[in-house]
Write a protein that holds these residues in place. Structure first.
Motif, PDB file in Angstrom:
ATOM      1  N   GLY A  99      26.036 -12.436  22.868  1.00 38.07           N
ATOM      2  CA  GLY A  99      26.200 -13.458  22.324  1.00 38.07           C
ATOM      3  C   GLY A  99      26.998 -14.601  23.202  1.00 38.07           C
ATOM      4  N   LEU A 100      27.667 -14.125  24.264  1.00 42.77           N
ATOM      5  CA  LEU A 100      28.615 -14.669  25.144  1.00 42.77           C
ATOM      6  C   LEU A 100      27.474 -15.741  25.916  1.00 42.77           C
ATOM      7  CD1 LEU A 100      30.797 -12.014  26.576  1.00 42.77           C
ATOM      8  CD2 LEU A 100      31.275 -14.103  24.938  1.00 42.77           C
ATOM      9  N   LEU A 101      26.155 -15.337  26.123  1.00 43.99           N
ATOM     10  CA  LEU A 101      25.091 -16.033  27.051  1.00 43.99           C
ATOM     11  C   LEU A 101      25.089 -17.453  26.310  1.00 43.99           C
ATOM     12  CD1 LEU A 101      22.752 -13.027  27.625  1.00 43.99           C
ATOM     13  CD2 LEU A 101      23.904 -14.380  29.247  1.00 43.99           C
ATOM     14  N   ASN A 102      25.354 -17.650  24.960  1.00 43.35           N
ATOM     15  CA  ASN A 102      25.446 -18.806  24.459  1.00 43.35           C
ATOM     16  C   ASN A 102      26.357 -19.916  25.379  1.00 43.35           C
ATOM     17  OD1 ASN A 102      26.941 -21.194  22.685  1.00 43.35           O
ATOM     18  ND2 ASN A 102      25.239 -20.528  21.663  1.00 43.35           N
ATOM     19  N   PHE A 103      27.109 -19.557  25.856  1.00 44.97           N
ATOM     20  CA  PHE A 103      28.124 -20.237  27.194  1.00 44.97           C
ATOM     21  C   PHE A 103      28.752 -21.350  26.503  1.00 44.97           C
ATOM     22  CE2 PHE A 103      25.158 -18.268  30.179  1.00 44.97           C
ATOM     23  CZ  PHE A 103      25.859 -17.583  30.927  1.00 44.97           C
ATOM     24  N   GLY A 104      28.714 -21.560  25.074  1.00 48.58           N
ATOM     25  CA  GLY A 104      29.621 -22.872  24.405  1.00 48.58           C
ATOM     26  C   GLY A 104      28.567 -23.774  24.339  1.00 48.58           C
ATOM     27  N   PHE A 105      27.440 -23.677  24.649  1.00 50.88           N
ATOM     28  CA  PHE A 105      26.406 -25.095  24.611  1.00 50.88           C
ATOM     29  C   PHE A 105      26.258 -25.639  23.255  1.00 50.88           C
ATOM     30  CE2 PHE A 105      24.332 -23.232  28.674  1.00 50.88           C
ATOM     31  CZ  PHE A 105      25.101 -24.149  29.623  1.00 50.88           C
ATOM     32  N   ASN A 106      26.476 -24.852  22.305  1.00 52.85           N
ATOM     33  CA  ASN A 106      26.516 -25.659  20.983  1.00 52.85           C
ATOM     34  C   ASN A 106      27.449 -26.697  20.592  1.00 52.85           C
ATOM     35  OD1 ASN A 106      24.310 -23.909  19.865  1.00 52.85           O
ATOM     36  ND2 ASN A 106      25.571 -22.291  19.029  1.00 52.85           N
ATOM     37  N   SER A 107      28.688 -26.324  21.135  1.00 48.81           N
ATOM     38  CA  SER A 107      29.716 -27.297  21.289  1.00 48.81           C
ATOM     39  C   SER A 107      29.535 -28.499  22.136  1.00 48.81           C
ATOM     40  CB  SER A 107      31.180 -26.713  21.408  1.00 48.81           C
ATOM     41  OG  SER A 107      31.475 -25.821  20.343  1.00 48.81           O
ATOM     42  N   ALA A 108      28.855 -27.932  23.225  1.00 47.72           N
ATOM     43  CA  ALA A 108      28.620 -29.183  24.237  1.00 47.72           C
ATOM     44  C   ALA A 108      27.532 -30.181  23.652  1.00 47.72           C
ATOM     45  CB  ALA A 108      28.047 -28.547  25.506  1.00 47.72           C
ATOM     46  N   TYR A 109      26.306 -29.639  22.995  1.00 44.48           N
ATOM     47  CA  TYR A 109      25.440 -30.448  22.489  1.00 44.48           C
ATOM     48  C   TYR A 109      26.076 -31.338  21.479  1.00 44.48           C
ATOM     49  CZ  TYR A 109      21.338 -31.947  19.886  1.00 44.48           C
ATOM     50  OH  TYR A 109      20.381 -32.458  19.368  1.00 44.48           O
ATOM     51  N   MET A 110      27.026 -30.836  20.572  1.00 46.55           N
ATOM     52  CA  MET A 110      27.623 -31.660  19.511  1.00 46.55           C
ATOM     53  C   MET A 110      28.338 -32.805  20.413  1.00 46.55           C
ATOM     54  SD  MET A 110      27.045 -30.242  16.541  1.00 46.55           S
ATOM     55  CE  MET A 110      28.460 -30.831  15.630  1.00 46.55           C
ATOM     56  N   ARG A 111      29.139 -32.556  21.471  1.00 48.04           N
ATOM     57  CA  ARG A 111      29.793 -33.624  22.258  1.00 48.04           C
ATOM     58  C   ARG A 111      28.974 -34.625  22.809  1.00 48.04           C
ATOM     59  NH1 ARG A 111      32.435 -34.538  27.283  1.00 48.04           N
ATOM     60  NH2 ARG A 111      34.664 -35.520  26.983  1.00 48.04           N
ATOM     61  N   TYR A 112      27.906 -34.198  23.247  1.00 50.06           N
ATOM     62  CA  TYR A 112      27.028 -35.324  24.030  1.00 50.06           C
ATOM     63  C   TYR A 112      26.212 -35.880  23.053  1.00 50.06           C
ATOM     64  CZ  TYR A 112      29.161 -33.407  28.467  1.00 50.06           C
ATOM     65  OH  TYR A 112      30.233 -33.195  29.230  1.00 50.06           O
ATOM     66  N   TYR A 113      25.598 -35.033  22.170  1.00 49.49           N
ATOM     67  CA  TYR A 113      24.780 -35.975  20.997  1.00 49.49           C
ATOM     68  C   TYR A 113      25.773 -36.873  20.542  1.00 49.49           C
ATOM     69  CZ  TYR A 113      21.764 -36.551  17.208  1.00 49.49           C
ATOM     70  OH  TYR A 113      20.871 -37.049  16.433  1.00 49.49           O
ATOM     71  N   SER A 114      26.773 -36.512  19.992  1.00 49.39           N
ATOM     72  CA  SER A 114      27.792 -37.687  19.241  1.00 49.39           C
ATOM     73  C   SER A 114      28.049 -39.014  20.147  1.00 49.39           C
ATOM     74  CB  SER A 114      29.053 -37.070  18.876  1.00 49.39           C
ATOM     75  OG  SER A 114      28.801 -36.047  17.906  1.00 49.39           O
ATOM     76  N   ARG A 115      28.192 -38.644  21.476  1.00 55.55           N
ATOM     77  CA  ARG A 115      28.539 -39.803  22.639  1.00 55.55           C
ATOM     78  C   ARG A 115      27.718 -40.558  22.611  1.00 55.55           C
ATOM     79  NH1 ARG A 115      29.121 -38.203  28.855  1.00 55.55           N
ATOM     80  NH2 ARG A 115      31.031 -37.352  28.314  1.00 55.55           N
ATOM     81  N   TYR A 116      26.090 -40.133  22.479  1.00 53.26           N
ATOM     82  CA  TYR A 116      24.810 -41.224  22.863  1.00 53.26           C
ATOM     83  C   TYR A 116      24.622 -41.699  21.198  1.00 53.26           C
ATOM     84  CZ  TYR A 116      24.330 -39.211  27.290  1.00 53.26           C
ATOM     85  OH  TYR A 116      24.532 -38.745  28.669  1.00 53.26           O
ATOM     86  N   LYS A 117      24.996 -40.851  20.197  1.00 56.51           N
ATOM     87  CA  LYS A 117      24.667 -41.336  18.832  1.00 56.51           C
ATOM     88  C   LYS A 117      25.450 -42.636  18.463  1.00 56.51           C
ATOM     89  CE  LYS A 117      22.638 -40.625  14.949  1.00 56.51           C
ATOM     90  NZ  LYS A 117      21.205 -40.774  14.697  1.00 56.51           N
ATOM     91  N   VAL A 118      26.839 -42.554  19.017  1.00 54.55           N
ATOM     92  CA  VAL A 118      27.732 -43.715  18.736  1.00 54.55           C
ATOM     93  C   VAL A 118      27.199 -45.093  19.564  1.00 54.55           C
ATOM     94  CG1 VAL A 118      30.216 -44.652  19.288  1.00 54.55           C
ATOM     95  CG2 VAL A 118      29.899 -42.335  18.395  1.00 54.55           C
ATOM     96  N   ASN A 119      26.590 -44.855  20.431  1.00 57.14           N
ATOM     97  CA  ASN A 119      25.923 -46.138  21.080  1.00 57.14           C
ATOM     98  C   ASN A 119      24.651 -46.165  20.861  1.00 57.14           C
ATOM     99  OD1 ASN A 119      28.588 -46.228  22.754  1.00 57.14           O
ATOM    100  ND2 ASN A 119      28.061 -44.962  23.943  1.00 57.14           N
ATOM    101  N   ASP A 120      24.065 -45.502  19.973  1.00 57.02           N
ATOM    102  CA  ASP A 120      22.505 -45.468  19.599  1.00 57.02           C
ATOM    103  C   ASP A 120      21.800 -45.495  20.586  1.00 57.02           C
ATOM    104  OD1 ASP A 120      20.533 -45.522  17.566  1.00 57.02           O
ATOM    105  OD2 ASP A 120      20.692 -47.728  17.649  1.00 57.02           O
ATOM    106  N   ASP A 121      22.023 -44.650  21.579  1.00 57.62           N
ATOM    107  CA  ASP A 121      21.226 -44.540  22.915  1.00 57.62           C
ATOM    108  C   ASP A 121      20.009 -43.452  22.575  1.00 57.62           C
ATOM    109  OD1 ASP A 121      20.177 -44.205  25.415  1.00 57.62           O
ATOM    110  OD2 ASP A 121      22.314 -44.208  26.523  1.00 57.62           O
ATOM    111  N   VAL A 122      18.949 -44.105  22.021  1.00 59.00           N
ATOM    112  CA  VAL A 122      17.909 -43.027  21.808  1.00 59.00           C
ATOM    113  C   VAL A 122      17.210 -42.310  22.877  1.00 59.00           C
ATOM    114  CG1 VAL A 122      15.612 -42.851  20.757  1.00 59.00           C
ATOM    115  CG2 VAL A 122      17.138 -44.620  19.589  1.00 59.00           C
ATOM    116  N   GLU A 123      17.217 -42.775  23.994  1.00 58.23           N
ATOM    117  CA  GLU A 123      16.590 -42.153  25.291  1.00 58.23           C
ATOM    118  C   GLU A 123      17.394 -40.993  25.683  1.00 58.23           C
ATOM    119  OE1 GLU A 123      14.861 -43.249  29.765  1.00 58.23           O
ATOM    120  OE2 GLU A 123      15.726 -44.956  28.571  1.00 58.23           O
ATOM    121  N   ASN A 124      18.718 -41.274  25.727  1.00 56.18           N
ATOM    122  CA  ASN A 124      19.550 -40.180  25.957  1.00 56.18           C
ATOM    123  C   ASN A 124      19.660 -39.048  25.291  1.00 56.18           C
ATOM    124  OD1 ASN A 124      20.435 -40.628  28.981  1.00 56.18           O
ATOM    125  ND2 ASN A 124      21.511 -42.395  28.380  1.00 56.18           N
ATOM    126  N   ILE A 125      19.772 -39.654  23.996  1.00 61.25           N
ATOM    127  CA  ILE A 125      19.564 -38.569  22.832  1.00 61.25           C
ATOM    128  C   ILE A 125      18.431 -37.669  22.922  1.00 61.25           C
ATOM    129  CG2 ILE A 125      19.266 -38.055  20.334  1.00 61.25           C
ATOM    130  CD1 ILE A 125      21.020 -40.495  20.009  1.00 61.25           C
TER     131      ILE A 125
END
Length: 510
Positions: free
Chosen positions: A54-80
């Protein structure tokens, strides 16, 4: 709608946790008796070994949350859409790597456990691990869809699917156990349910959330940034695996499946305890990321950190104190003969972990601020120390030894070092936090005295006394915490939903 999702997510989290705990409490004794101590220990040993993949997850779930939220705040559909595509590729590759690494592990299982397992147990473990690796690979593939639902705060649907999976699982497995099938049948059913729930999540994201993907122009600069961010979460995941799984691994080598079985009961109770806290904090992850992305006000973050921490502490202390006074009889009745040491194991694990459990929102604050590097490095060093402590303690004290090693490292890492870091570097007012937690102390005096009286003077030696004592203690605890410990905000959290239900009922009556 988001507020409803947030409240609904918290409520359904506890419903899910409650249903899961009740099912497990009722189901585990039957499973223990049908599987036997050796097979149950083997099942948990295989599970703990595969858990390292399960370590192979590498913490990418949390990374997804961070970067998705960053683009969601700016309503950046393309980057999402690009983030969605990038993470789908990442999790697909991870799933493939999990299968390859699992295959390598399976071929070497005899070398690893030849001292602790019999030839028949090694053959069974090999099959169990094959199925568990497949289950894990499927879960990796579905991770991006689950993360998308959480990032969009669609907790209600997600929790309903989770609840249905928990309810269906034992009803399918139990008949097979009664017919004589063992742990292999359990994993087959679990894998089938994993496939179905992942399919449902994929359907919901594509059809209801209109989740889209872009795979062109792979952003290697962003990938590098994500990898650096995720690497330290990955180190933290290693720590979690060591703290919660390495003890079983060590026992499997030096004490065999019987020792693993006893430890697993104590660890299972600790798992229930862990989930009680994370059920609340997990629904605040998107909010924390939005707060940091838009305002990053340490006072607001401290207030949220403290509010959530106080609510968590009320529940954690109640459960811990109930277990201290009534847990010993419960384990003897629930697990049966041969599992007496599980009470002390659970108690040793649960007591020190209470500190990080009431502060686990701080982990998300660190990640949102990209300040989780220090925590990951410190925990990695301490986790290595846990291994060196647990091996000699296992040889001397048997099943109890590894739990002592884990407890010591939890106190040093979570209790001391991280509180200093939160206060000095992250910007959270930890003095204020503990001052607010300390206000509960007067409300605990009477309940604790009652608990000591039941355990030491009266004695809990029958189911009738267990139930009477538990009910009396709970009533006294609730009254004491309500009139002495809770503030107006916390009381309103309970009164608000009750008043809402009352108003709805009155409208229908009138």
């Amino acid at each position: 709608m988001k507020i409803n999702q947030l409240k609904g997510g918290v409520i359904l989290s506890y419903i899910s946790m409650g249903i899961g705990s009740i099912i497990s409490i009722l189901y585990t004794p039957v499973m223990l008796r049908l599987l036997g101590q050796s097979e149950y220990g083997l099942y948990n040993l295989a599970f703990s070994v595969v858990g390292y993949l399960g370590l192979l997850n590498f913490g990418f779930n949390s990374a997804y949350m961070r970067y998705y939220s960053r683009y969601k705040v700016n309503d950046d559909v393309e980057n999402i859409e690009k983030v969605n595509g990038m993470f789908l590729i990442l999790f697909s590759i991870i799933g493939l790597i999990a299968i390859l690494a699992g295959t390598l592990l399976i071929f070497n299982i005899e070398t690893i456990f030849k001292k602790g397992l019999t030839p028949n147990e090694i053959n069974t473990a090999r099959i169990l691990m094959m199925l568990m690796v497949l289950n894990l690979a499927i879960s990796f593939l579905g991770s991006v869809f689950t993360s998308n639902m959480i990032a969009n705060e669609k907790y209600i649907f997600q929790k309903i699917v989770d609840i249905l999976g928990k309810v269906v699982n034992p009803f399918l497995i139990l008949p097979l156990l009664l017919m004589g099938y063992k742990s292999i049948a359990m994993i087959i059913i679990t894998t089938i349910i994993t496939i179905i729930t992942n399919y449902i999540n994929v359907w919901y994201c594509l059809k209801r959330l209109d989740m889209k993907f872009k795979f062109d122009k792979f952003n290697f600069t962003l990938m590098k940034e994500i990898w650096i961010f995720s690497f330290y979460i990955f180190l933290n995941m290693i720590v979690d695996q060591i703290n919660w799984n390495v003890d079983k691994f060590i026992l499997g080598i030096f004490r065999g499946t019987a020792g693993v079985a006893v430890y697993s009961i104590g660890a299972q109770l600790n798992t229930y305890y862990l989930s009680l806290s994370t059920s609340i904090s997990s629904v605040f992850v998107p909010k924390v990321n939005r707060m940091v992305a838009s305002v990053d006000d340490n006072k607001q973050l401290t207030d949220l950190f403290t509010k959530v921490g106080r609510i968590q502490f009320i529940m954690m202390f109640f459960v811990l104190s109930v277990f201290v006074f009534f847990g010993e009889y419960f384990i003897s009745f629930w697990a049966g003969s041969g599992y007496e040491k599980a009470y002390l194991i659970a108690l040793i694990l649960m007591t020190p972990v209470t500190i990080p459990l009431i502060q686990n929102l701080g982990i998300e604050i660190q990640r949102a601020k990209n300040m989780h590097k220090f925590r990951s490095i410190v925990y990695t060093i301490i986790a290595i120390g846990n291994i060196f402590l647990s091996i000699p303690l296992c040889k001397v004290y048997g099943e109890i030894g590894p739990s002592i090693g884990t407890a010591i490292t939890l106190i040093i890492g979570n209790g001391i070092i991280m509180n200093i870091y939160y206060h000095k570097m992250v910007g959270l007012d930890i003095k204020y936090f503990w001052k607010e937690i300390g206000k509960f102390i007067p409300s605990f005096i009477v309940p604790v005295m009652v608990g000591v009286w039941f355990k030491s003077v009266i004695g809990i030696d029958s189911m009738a006394m267990f139930l009477v004592g538990g009910v009396v203690y709970s009533i006294i605890f609730i009254l004491s915490i309500w009139f002495i410990g809770m503030n107006d905000y916390e009381k309103d959290l309970l009164i608000g939903p009750l008043n809402f239900i009352k108003s709805k009922v009155c409208k229908r009556v009138n």
